[in-house]
Structures are given as C-alpha cells and as structure tokens.
Design a protein around this motif. Structure first.
Motif, PDB file in Angstrom:
ATOM      1  N   ARG A  34      77.165 -44.730  -8.033  1.00 42.31           N
ATOM      2  CA  ARG A  34      78.618 -44.525  -7.969  1.00 42.31           C
ATOM      3  C   ARG A  34      79.251 -45.168  -6.730  1.00 42.31           C
ATOM      4  O   ARG A  34      80.447 -45.426  -6.699  1.00 42.31           O
ATOM      5  N   ASN A  41      84.626 -44.408  -5.782  1.00 41.70           N
ATOM      6  CA  ASN A  41      84.186 -43.062  -6.123  1.00 41.70           C
ATOM      7  C   ASN A  41      83.148 -43.123  -7.244  1.00 41.70           C
ATOM      8  O   ASN A  41      82.292 -42.247  -7.345  1.00 41.70           O
ATOM      9  N   SER A  42      83.269 -44.152  -8.096  1.00 36.65           N
ATOM     10  CA  SER A  42      82.378 -44.260  -9.256  1.00 36.65           C
ATOM     11  C   SER A  42      82.374 -45.690  -9.769  1.00 36.65           C
ATOM     12  O   SER A  42      83.344 -46.429  -9.583  1.00 36.65           O
ATOM     13  N   ASP A  62      86.430 -46.616 -10.172  1.00 31.97           N
ATOM     14  CA  ASP A  62      87.548 -45.761  -9.782  1.00 31.97           C
ATOM     15  C   ASP A  62      87.434 -45.555  -8.284  1.00 31.97           C
ATOM     16  O   ASP A  62      86.371 -45.182  -7.779  1.00 31.97           O
ATOM     17  N   MET A  66      91.292 -42.451  -7.032  1.00 38.95           N
ATOM     18  CA  MET A  66      91.075 -42.290  -8.477  1.00 38.95           C
ATOM     19  C   MET A  66      91.900 -43.288  -9.300  1.00 38.95           C
ATOM     20  O   MET A  66      92.340 -42.988 -10.406  1.00 38.95           O
ATOM     21  N   GLY A 276      78.649 -35.270 -13.527  1.00 38.69           N
ATOM     22  CA  GLY A 276      79.407 -36.363 -12.920  1.00 38.69           C
ATOM     23  C   GLY A 276      80.876 -36.020 -13.042  1.00 38.69           C
ATOM     24  O   GLY A 276      81.234 -34.869 -13.313  1.00 38.69           O
ATOM     25  N   ASP A 277      81.722 -37.032 -12.873  1.00 39.29           N
ATOM     26  CA  ASP A 277      83.161 -36.751 -12.915  1.00 39.29           C
ATOM     27  C   ASP A 277      83.597 -36.234 -14.282  1.00 39.29           C
ATOM     28  O   ASP A 277      84.485 -35.388 -14.378  1.00 39.29           O
ATOM     29  N   ASP A 304      81.106 -40.889 -16.700  1.00 43.19           N
ATOM     30  CA  ASP A 304      82.216 -41.554 -15.993  1.00 43.19           C
ATOM     31  C   ASP A 304      81.919 -41.708 -14.505  1.00 43.19           C
ATOM     32  O   ASP A 304      82.823 -41.639 -13.659  1.00 43.19           O
ATOM     33  N   THR A 305      80.640 -41.982 -14.170  1.00 38.83           N
ATOM     34  CA  THR A 305      80.245 -41.988 -12.756  1.00 38.83           C
ATOM     35  C   THR A 305      79.323 -43.152 -12.412  1.00 38.83           C
ATOM     36  O   THR A 305      79.484 -43.777 -11.365  1.00 38.83           O
TER      37      THR A 305
END
Ligand code: BMA
Length: 328
Positions: A34, A41-42, A62, A66, A276-277, A304-305
């Motif tokens: 990430r 962030n990811s 992201d 974000m 994860g997110d 999503d990470t």
C-alpha cells in the motif's frame, strides 16, 4: 486456445498440489504494498502490459487525502514494480500541451495496433460524476487525452484489443454517483475512439453476482470467442463482496454470451483480500498471458489496498466455465 502472442517470461507459479481451485493465488501475495508510492495510502486496482521485453503499468493510488490518481510504473519481471512518485500527466491531443493530471481510478491498458490506450474512471468535479476517461500513448512516456467516452455516470470502461467489424469496442457499466447497488455490462462501438454508439447489453447480475457486474481485464481472444473475466458483487447485510467471474462471448458479436460460469472463480478469503480499506474485495484489472502454454496471470486489487496476483490455465478455465454453464 489463446489467439495472441507468447510471453514465456511472464509470472507463473504452478497450482499447489492437491488444490481444486480453477484460479489460484500467488504464494508471495500481495505483490505491491500500500505504500509503494511515497504519498500513497494504498495502491490497488491497477493495469499492466508487456512492452519491449519488460513490463509497464498504470497504477491506481489513493493518496493521504484519499484522492485517487493514476501513476506509471515499470518492471523487469511483472512482480517487482518501480512506480513513479508523480501523477501521470496528460497532454491535449489538439495542442500537444500538458493539459491535466490523471485524476480517477481503476485503469485498464489496452494495446490496439500501435497505441496503448488507457481507460479509467475519471472523476473530476467538472465531469459532474464518474465517467470513462480515455488517453493513449505510443511510448508510455507521453499520454494524450481524448474526450471522455460516455456520459456520467459510468465505470469499468474496458476496450477490446482489436477492432471488430471495423469498430473499436468497449465494455462499460452505467452506474450512479455513489456505490451503485445495481449494474449490467454493456458494449458500445466507435469508428474513431471518440464517437460511441451501437450499444448492446452483455451481462446482467445473477447468482453469486446478484448486485452488479463490471468488466475486468482486457478480454482475451480465444479460438472459440472472447474470454471475459469480470467482477461480480453480492450485497450482504453489512458489505458488498467483490468476486471474480468468467464468461465466453461471441467473437464477432461480443454482446452475445456463449457461456457463463455459474460459480465465482475467485472469492475474497485471504487476509489481504478481507482486511484493508474496503474489506472483501477482489477487483481484476489486467492479465498477462502466454498463448503457447495457455498460462494466464490475473492482476487484481485486494481490499482496495494492495495489488495481488492469481493464475489459471486457459483450457482448465474454459472447461470449468462450460461444465458450470448457465447458458443454454
Ligand atoms: C467500486 C470502485 C472500485 C472499488 C470497489 C470496491 O465502486 O470504486 O475502485 O474497488 O468499488 O470498493
């Protein structure tokens, strides 16, 4: 049988002994962390292609605010990636001047003739909602932006790797401005990559993918049709689950579904897919394949990470789809 080029050096790992899975994960997943970009962030839902004996890719990251952007990366083995720290710049085709940054997410990369096309979900405020951004490059150095393909709201714009009946062909998934609790895959056609029409419905939500479906990687040409790997989503009491499915479409009229697998072929179950997110997400955006051996490597975003990798053998996958076919 895959109709396409050979890529003997592509990532590969044999199916673990005793495994009954038709698609199996790379043992060293996730392949991209990430924090692979300093401001990230990811890093997830990203696209890779083979180029000049090595590999290049467009990556979704992201940032710490974000915000989603696209970044370029390169690799010698398609597993270890060197991703540029700055957002991908886009040039205006008419003026050749630097025009904008690639703001948005979920890129796909498709080589058609001599151009690498990037399609992604463009989400500038000025577009009034998510829609399909299109850019192209000859060299992966300079990218020229074309007009957005469709009206908002739309996501998962995925090109076919060659013209069909003289037209460029693209999947998309009309959606809403939020997390979209519905969605079918459609096909649109264009003579010039700018004007899109002649739309057809392709795939509706069904079974394990009862909430929505969206095209994944660039479809792979087989002797018997197009292999479509897609994401399918089910909505539970507390989340959406993003899984991977497969279907085979007609070669000349790819809106006709010849075979569609009743079962998912990959479902979030590892820690990196479930923590994860956004938990419980496997989101495929690219493949590499070797026509000679029928090996396919699938690149997918996990939770999503991070970016992960899974493998399958084309003959085995096609047999699995047909043995579990909902068509006919
Ligand atoms: C979709 C997109 C994807 C994401 C998925 C799960 O709507 O935003 O980028 O992976 O949701 O959050």
């Amino acid at each position: 049988m895959i109709i396409g080029s050979n890529l003997p050096g592509m990532p590969w790992e044999d199916k673990p002994a005793g495994s009954k899975e038709v698609m199996w994960r790379y043992s060293a997943n996730p392949i991209i962390d990430r924090h692979a970009i300093p401001t990230a962030n990811s890093v997830f839902n990203s696209a890779v292609v083979a180029k000049d004996g090595a590999y290049v890719g467009v990556f979704r990251s992201d940032d710490l605010n974000m915000s989603s952007h696209l970044y370029l990366g390169k690799s010698n083995d398609a597993i270890h990636w060197d991703i540029e720290p700055d957002v991908l710049k886009l040039y205006n085709e008419a003026t050749g001047e630097f025009d904008s940054y690639a703001d948005g997410y979920d890129p796909r990369v498709c080589l058609i003739e001599d151009k690498y096309y990037v399609t992604w979900c463009a989400q500038f405020e000025k577009w009034k909602g998510p829609t399909i951004g299109v850019a192209y490059s000859y060299d992966f150095k300079k990218f020229y932006r074309l007009p957005n393909a469709f009206l908002p709201y739309n996501r998962n714009g995925v090109l076919f790797p060659k013209k069909i009946n003289g037209n460029y062909v693209m999947f998309s998934r009309p959606s809403d401005n939020g997390h979209t609790p519905f969605g079918d895959i459609f096909i649109s056609q264009s003579p010039d990559m700018i004007h899109w029409g002649e739309h057809h419905h392709v795939l509706e939500p069904m079974g394990w993918a009862w909430t929505k479906v969206g095209a994944g990687p660039i479809p792979i040409e087989l002797d018997e049709g197009w292999l479509l790997i897609y994401h399918g989503v089910s909505q539970t009491c507390n989340c959406m689950i993003y899984q991977i499915g497969a279907a085979i479409l007609d070669k000349n009229e790819p809106w006709k579904v010849l075979h569609r697998c009743r079962n998912f072929i990959l479902h979030p179950e590892t820690t990196y897919e479930c923590v994860g997110d956004v938990p419980n997400v496997c989101f495929p955006c690219a493949t590499l394949y070797d026509a000679a051996t029928g090996r396919i490597a699938v690149y997918y975003g996990a939770a999503d990470t991070v970016v992960a990798l899974a493998f399958c053998q084309v003959d085995e996958l096609v047999k699995y789809i047909k043995d579990n076919d909902v068509i006919g």
